[in-house]
Structures are given as structure tokens and as C-alpha cells.
Design a protein around this motif. Structure first.
Motif, short mmCIF file in Angstrom:
data_model
loop_
_atom_site.label_atom_id
_atom_site.label_comp_id
_atom_site.label_asym_id
_atom_site.label_seq_id
_atom_site.Cartn_x
_atom_site.Cartn_y
_atom_site.Cartn_z
N SER A 107 0.75 -1.18 -0.06
CA SER A 107 -0.02 0.19 -0.05
C SER A 107 0.85 1.39 0.13
O SER A 107 1.79 1.41 0.72
CB SER A 107 -0.84 -0.05 1.24
N PRO A 122 -1.98 6.59 -2.52
CA PRO A 122 -2.66 5.78 -3.75
C PRO A 122 -3.37 6.14 -4.92
O PRO A 122 -3.80 7.37 -4.76
CB PRO A 122 -4.02 4.96 -2.63
N GLU A 158 -7.70 1.04 0.69
CA GLU A 158 -6.45 0.25 0.55
C GLU A 158 -6.37 -0.85 1.43
O GLU A 158 -6.11 -1.84 1.19
CB GLU A 158 -5.04 0.98 0.91
#
Lengths: 337, 247
Positions: free
Chosen positions: B84, B88, B156
Motif C-alpha cells: 500500500s 494511492p 487500501e
């Protein structure tokens, strides 16, 4: 003046004519040659054509269907009507005249004609009455026609709305030309086009939007996904008249080149004769977004599938802002296949 | 489980960012990586994931004995690695749920399992969304499209919950989260965590480690892990910063 005489006056398209700058004009059969001229000149006139004066028409593609004796289909949609219709031309050359009444709501899908000849040309003359709401769209399956012209002449009265949307997937050479006149205050015109081209496909769009009244709005969004040696061009002109205050006009062309040999030409032209207007234009050319690709692939999605997802998202975004009407449904359905 | 040995990596202009990282992560462990800005924490996660902006100059990264660096990016993920990133990526137009389903089915195909159907996935996804207290709006949106920083981080962790990775590398998952969101996200991570899995957390603050107890804390500086210790190290860093550490 009839179409044949006007074609003889302006001659065949040449690259030095600004309406044909990007088009492979050598691929157009010469209708002024001995054979072509003879066929044109001897063609019987139909009554509808006799009444039209083409002395101010400069676009060869707008004249060709009539010079080739296209049958004219005339349809009047009454005031306040609510109509969904499909238009289909059964000949190589077609001419459609639509007179849309005040306050009518019209959804119009244009289907492909099934002929497979050397050249196909269609012309649409559409008059939109005050307050009418009209959507015109086509999303036909990939056509293998060698050469296709589609010309639209749209005139809009006050407070009318026209949304014109299309998906172009031809494998030959194509040209969409558009003359739109926003004649009444508050009229708005929205043009959305998506070209998905591969191999040697060549697709050209030429628009002229004239803001002839105050508070008129026009938006143009053209998106291209080009593979192989495909070529697309977009030539968009916006003209804002002298007394046309508070005009809002935007033009945006986004292209994703999926191969080294694919190419695009874009020409925005703004002719603005008033100060209090907002007119924008933009053009982006690139590859698929590398960070987006990485993100999808880093979640385990294979590269080819990720590429398809991004292409589909780029394509669908073209039509997301449309209202929930048959046009949007049909266009997005086409892209989901 | 995850074994990083003498990992060196550089960016396009030749600047070396990672200068020999060594890290052993065993099942059931939580490793926290801390360090000043620009020390190479985010680069480490991206290099392990296979980001094309980085060139591996040397070393190895093995997950259950398989060299991740020799795998395609999607293979790394399907082998059980989840990364992650700090920011993002937004992908407007790609529906969040369709993306999640595609990712899960890609993993299942890689593992030789049949595709999960629409109904089964819907239930599965709902269960994970409830865990993270996510509302239905997440279904309709594009991937991270128009989401706030906190919403993205929650999204995420939803992906992590659905893909059920062996090792998760979470880069500053706590940034952009308010107090409630931090608790929800941390609870989600704890719920997903199991004795067979491992988590590597990159963070600047102790607050995340109040919720997720680390087994080890490492300090990354100038592209190397220069100090490792237990959870007490994070508390000391919070109090004293990094200047006291001699490289």
C-alpha cells in the motif's frame, strides 16, 4: 445554386483548403472527372433539393450527397412531442432533413447503411426549435467502408439543447463534419466523440460552432485511442459573434497513443469578437498512465487486462457526464462489450 | 517468510536510494519501519513491488523461498505480497468493486482456483466493508477517485482484506486519518493479521503502533537499516527523534 454547380465552383478538396488540412484528399474519387461529372450532371434532381441554395456551402462533404442525387427524407417533429427514433440510410448517399418543434424531446440514433461501396456520404440538416431537448448519437459496429462522410448542419433556437455523441471505430477513412449555429439566446450544444482506431484507420472530425446569440454554451470533448498506424484529426472552430455576451465554450481533445506509429493532429481555432466570454481549449497526447498501470498490476491483475481496464475507463469517461438517457445507455453498453 | 538481503536500488539518474537493506520477516510478526523523510522507506516498498521507476542494483527479496525480483509485478502480488503506497493512485472510470473482483479473480486464477461469482463476491466484499465501516458509496466510485486521504487509506485496507496477502507492506497508512479512522483502519489490519501472515508498517508516529503492536521496530536512514529494536524503540524515537542514533 444546386450542389453540383457549387462543387464545380469550389473544386475537389485539397490539403491547402483549411477544411481538409489533415484529410488524405487523394483517396477521394474525383467526381469532377469526365466520368464523375457526367454521372453527377445527368442525375435527375429530386424536388427537395431544388429548393435548397448551396451557394454559401464550402464543405465538399456537405455537397456530395446532394450532388450524387441522394434521396431526401424529411421529418417534422411537432411542438412538445416526445420522440425516440432511429435513422438509417439505405443508399450510398443520403440526405435527412429534420425539423424539430418547440419544446420537443427527441432521442435520435443514427444507424449505418449496409451498402459496402467505394464511398458513402450522408448529410443531415437539423433545425431545433425553441426549448427543445435533442440527443443525437451513433455507436455502430466497426465499419469496413473504404471512405465515409457524414455531415451535420444544426441550427438551434433559444434555450434549445443538443447533445451529439458518437463512437467511431471505422477501419477505413472517415470524416465527420459539423456546422452548428447557436442562433437563440440560451442555446447549448454538447459534442462528445470517442475514436477507437487500429491498423490503418483514418478518422477526421471538422467542427464549426457559431455562437450567434448571447448566453450560449458549447462543449466539445473528443477522445482518441489509437493503435497500429491509425490516424485521427480534430479540427474544431468556435466563432463568437460581436454582440454575444456571456458565451461559454470549451474544447478538449485527449489522445492515448497505444503504438509508435499511431498519430493525431489537432487544430483548435477560436474567433472571438466579444470580450465578455469564456472560451477554453486544450489538447493532451500521451500513453496509458504508468502509475495507474502499476497500481492495477501491483494488485495481481495481468498487464494486458490492466491495459484493457484503463482503455475502457478512458473511453467510458467520455460519456459519463451525459444525463441518464437512451444515448448514454447505448454508448456505455457498446463500450462494455 | 520475507527475506530481504543486501538490497540496493537506484533511480533513473543513477542515484542510489537503497544501499544494502537487510530484513527478515517471519510469520506472525509486525515490523515497523521508521526514519526521517527521504531515508528510502517508500522506495523500499516500491522496489519490492517492482515499480518500473527503480533499478535493482543488487541483493535479493524472497517470499517463501521464491525470488520476488525475478517475478512480474502481478506475480509478486499473486504470490502473496501486498503493497500500500503512501499516495494511492486515483483511477477514475475503473469501478472500485469491479477492480476488487478482477484483482481477486486474478489471484485465484494464479493459484488455480475457480473464479468467484458476482453474488459470492458481493457478500464477501460486504463483510470486509463492514469490518472497515465503509458505506455503499465505495462500491459505485472509481478506484480512489475523488476520495479524501483517509478514504483512500481505508480503501487500501479493504483491498488488503479481500486479497488476503501473506505479507503486507503498508506505507504511511496512518497519514491523513482522523482519530476514529485510525482506530478503524488499525482494527481492520489487526483483524486481517494472523499467525501465518506478516505486516510491515512504515510510519512516522507512535500513534499507529498504539493500536498495532510491533514485534520489531527498525530505523531506516540513508538507504540502510541502522538500528533495530523492540516496541520501546518507537517510544524513544517519538521522544528524542533520530539525531541520537549513530550510523
Amino acid at each position: 445554386m444546386d450542389a453540383v454547380t457549387r462543387i464545380q465552383q469550389i473544386g475537389m478538396p485539397r490539403r491547402n483548403n483549411e477544411l481538409w488540412t489533415f484529410f488524405p484528399v487523394a483517396k477521394i474519387p474525383n467526381v469532377l472527372s469526365a466520368d464523375g461529372d457526367c454521372r453527377v450532371a445527368n442525375a435527375p434532381r429530386n424536388d427537395k433539393q431544388e429548393s435548397l441554395d448551396f451557394s454559401k456551402e464550402n464543405d465538399f462533404a456537405a455537397l456530395l450527397p446532394l450532388a450524387k442525387n441522394a434521396r431526401t427524407m424529411v421529418k417534422a417533429i411537432p411542438e412538445g412531442a416526445n420522440e425516440m427514433a432511429m435513422l438509417k440510410c439505405n443508399d450510398d448517399f443520403g440526405h435527412t432533413v429534420l425539423d424539430i418543434g418547440k419544446g420537443a424531446h427527441v432521442s435520435l440514433e443514427i444507424l449505418d447503411n449496409k451498402v459496402q461501396h467505394e464511398i458513402v456520404a450522408e448529410r443531415f440538416d437539423i433545425s431545433v426549435g425553441e426549448g427543445a431537448d435533442v440527443e443525437i448519437f451513433f455507436a455502430n459496429p466497426a465499419s469496413a467502408l473504404p471512405l465515409r462522410f457524414r455531415h451535420f448542419r444544426i441550427t438551434q433556437a433559444a434555450n434549445s439543447t443538443v447533445r451529439f455523441s458518437n463512437i467511431l471505430t471505422d477501419s477505413g477513412i472517415g470524416r465527420i463534419s459539423m456546422d452548428c449555429d447557436l442562433n437563440g439566446e440560451g442555446a447549448s450544444f454538447d459534442y462528445r466523440s470517442l475514436s477507437i482506431l487500429d491498423n490503418t484507420a483514418s478518422m477526421h472530425q471538422r467542427l464549426t460552432i457559431r455562437h450567434n446569440a448571447p448566453n450560449t454554451v458549447s462543449t466539445q470533448l473528443a477522445r482518441n485511442l489509437l493503435s497500429g498506424s491509425a490516424y485521427a484529426s480534430y479540427d474544431g472552430m468556435v466563432i463568437v459573434g460581436e454582440k454575444c455576451t456571456k458565451v461559454n465554450s470549451g474544447q478538449l481533445v485527449n489522445t492515448i497513443l497505444l503504438s509508435e506509429n499511431a498519430s493525431v493532429s489537432v487544430k483548435p481555432v477560436l474567433k472571438i469578437y466579444h470580450d465578455d466570454v469564456e472560451c477554453t481549449h486544450g489538447n493532451t497526447v500521451g500513453e496509458l498512465d504508468a502509475e495507474q498501470m502499476f497500481y492495477l498490476v501491483s494488485r495481481g491483475i495481468p498487464k494486458e487486462a490492466a491495459k484493457k481496464m484503463l482503455m475502457a475507463s478512458f473511453a467510458k469517461e467520455t460519456f459519463y457526464p451525459l444525463p441518464e438517457t437512451p444515448a448514454k445507455k447505448r454508448l456505455l453498453q457498446t463500450l462494455s462489450v | 517468510m520475507l527475506s530481504i538481503k543486501d538490497l540496493k536500488a537506484s533511480i533513473e539518474d543513477g542515484t542510489q536510494i537503497l544501499k544494502g537493506i537487510n530484513l527478515e520477516v517471519k510469520p506472525g510478526e509486525v515490523h515497523a519501519i521508521m526514519g526521517p523523510n527521504g531515508s528510502g522507506k517508500s522506495t523500499l516498498s516500491k522496489v519490492i513491488a517492482g515499480h518500473p521507476a527503480y533499478k535493482v542494483d543488487g541483493g535479493s527479496v524472497e517470499l517463501d523461498g521464491k525470488n520476488l525480483l525475478e517475478m512480474e509485478i502481478n506475480e509478486r502480488a499473486n504470490s502473496g505480497l501486498f503493497i500500500s503506497t503512501q499516495y494511492p493512485t486515483e483511477i477514475p472510470g475503473v469501478n472500485n468493486v469491479e477492480f476488487l473482483k478482477m484483482a481477486l479473480n486474478s489471484k485465484r486464477a494464479y493459484l488455480g482456483l475457480p473464479e468467484i461469482g458476482d453474488e459470492e463476491f458481493k457478500k464477501f466484499c460486504e463483510e470486509k466493508m463492514q469490518l472497515l465501516e465503509m458505506d455503499e458509496r465505495y462500491r459505485e466510485r472509481g478506484v480512489n477517485d475523488g476520495m479524501s486521504g483517509g478514504e483512500k487509506k481505508r480503501n487500501e485496507i479493504l483491498q488488503m482484506a479481500i486479497l488476503d496477502p501473506k505479507v503486507s507492506f503498508l506505507d504511511e497508512t496512518d497519514s491523513g486519518l482522523d482519530i476514529d479512522a485510525l482506530r478503524i483502519v488499525a482494527n481492520g489490519i489487526n483483524h486481517i493479521m494472523s499467525p501465518e501472515k506478516a505486516v510491515i508498517l512504515v510510519t512516522h508516529y507512535q500513534r499507529l503502533l498504539d493500536y498495532i503492536k510491533p514485534t520489531y521496530v527498525h530505523v531506516l536512514r540513508h538507504g540502510k537499516i541502522i538500528l533495530s529494536g523492540g516496541p520501546e524503540l518507537a517510544l524513544k524515537l517519538e521522544e528524542q527523534g533520530y539525531d541520537w542514533i549513530e550510523e
